[in-house]
Design a protein around this motif. Structure first.
Motif, mmCIF file in Angstrom:
data_model
loop_
_atom_site.group_PDB
_atom_site.id
_atom_site.type_symbol
_atom_site.label_atom_id
_atom_site.label_comp_id
_atom_site.label_asym_id
_atom_site.label_seq_id
_atom_site.Cartn_x
_atom_site.Cartn_y
_atom_site.Cartn_z
ATOM 1 N N ARG A 4 0.808 -1.282 -0.093
ATOM 2 C CA ARG A 4 -0.189 0.116 -0.070
ATOM 3 C C ARG A 4 0.750 1.247 0.082
ATOM 4 O O ARG A 4 0.500 2.267 -0.652
ATOM 5 C CB ARG A 4 -0.830 0.121 1.230
ATOM 6 N N GLU A 5 2.099 1.383 0.901
ATOM 7 C CA GLU A 5 2.773 2.254 0.801
ATOM 8 C C GLU A 5 3.548 2.693 -0.440
ATOM 9 O O GLU A 5 3.748 3.871 -1.007
ATOM 10 C CB GLU A 5 3.833 2.209 2.010
ATOM 11 N N LEU A 6 4.020 1.359 -1.002
ATOM 12 C CA LEU A 6 4.513 1.432 -2.509
ATOM 13 C C LEU A 6 3.505 2.386 -3.734
ATOM 14 O O LEU A 6 4.135 2.950 -4.370
ATOM 15 C CB LEU A 6 5.018 0.129 -2.913
ATOM 16 N N LYS A 7 2.433 1.696 -3.602
ATOM 17 C CA LYS A 7 1.282 2.357 -4.359
ATOM 18 C C LYS A 7 1.176 3.776 -4.100
ATOM 19 O O LYS A 7 1.000 4.545 -5.020
ATOM 20 C CB LYS A 7 0.093 1.737 -4.078
ATOM 21 N N TYR A 10 4.087 5.549 -5.804
ATOM 22 C CA TYR A 10 4.064 5.450 -7.163
ATOM 23 C C TYR A 10 3.083 6.743 -7.628
ATOM 24 O O TYR A 10 3.364 7.445 -8.728
ATOM 25 C CB TYR A 10 3.642 4.481 -7.514
ATOM 26 N N LEU A 11 1.880 6.505 -6.937
ATOM 27 C CA LEU A 11 1.092 7.794 -7.394
ATOM 28 C C LEU A 11 1.496 9.069 -7.114
ATOM 29 O O LEU A 11 1.368 10.188 -8.003
ATOM 30 C CB LEU A 11 -0.398 7.801 -6.300
ATOM 31 N N LEU A 12 2.214 9.568 -6.087
ATOM 32 C CA LEU A 12 2.878 10.748 -5.828
ATOM 33 C C LEU A 12 3.848 11.208 -6.780
ATOM 34 O O LEU A 12 4.013 12.242 -7.244
ATOM 35 C CB LEU A 12 3.477 10.669 -4.597
ATOM 36 N N LEU A 13 4.686 10.083 -7.158
ATOM 37 C CA LEU A 13 5.587 10.176 -8.104
ATOM 38 C C LEU A 13 4.692 10.535 -9.843
ATOM 39 O O LEU A 13 5.231 11.467 -10.378
ATOM 40 C CB LEU A 13 6.371 8.919 -8.551
ATOM 41 N N LEU A 62 2.119 -2.321 -11.023
ATOM 42 C CA LEU A 62 1.607 -2.651 -9.855
ATOM 43 C C LEU A 62 0.633 -4.102 -9.906
ATOM 44 O O LEU A 62 0.385 -4.575 -8.911
ATOM 45 C CB LEU A 62 1.010 -1.616 -9.257
ATOM 46 N N SER A 63 0.519 -4.627 -11.219
ATOM 47 C CA SER A 63 -0.508 -5.697 -11.118
ATOM 48 C C SER A 63 0.424 -7.070 -11.203
ATOM 49 O O SER A 63 1.635 -7.077 -11.220
ATOM 50 C CB SER A 63 -1.123 -5.503 -12.496
#
Length: 63
Positions: A4-7, A10-13, A62-63
């Motif tokens: 979840r933190e990784l997602k 990535y969204l912030l990036l 992410l999939s």
């Protein structure tokens, strides 16, 4: 680091990349002598277009 933190990272990036694209689009419009409304529209289209490219790529990664 949890998935979840990784997602979220990535969204912030993706958002930060899109903001850079929007700022660049606004700068290019300004150098062309466009009005404020045209600069904002160009920045908005740049942001939306960049997010439209970044989000599917992130979903694929992410999939």
């Amino acid at each position: 680091m949890s998935p979840r933190e990784l997602k979220i990272l990535y969204l912030l990036l993706a958002v930060s990349i899109s903001i850079c694209v929007a700022l660049t689009a606004a700068y290019v419009k300004q150098s062309e002598g466009a009005s404020t409304a045209e600069r904002l529209r160009g920045a908005g289209f740049g942001f939306a277009g960049s997010m439209a490219v970044c989000l599917p790529v992130l979903m694929f990664l992410l999939s």
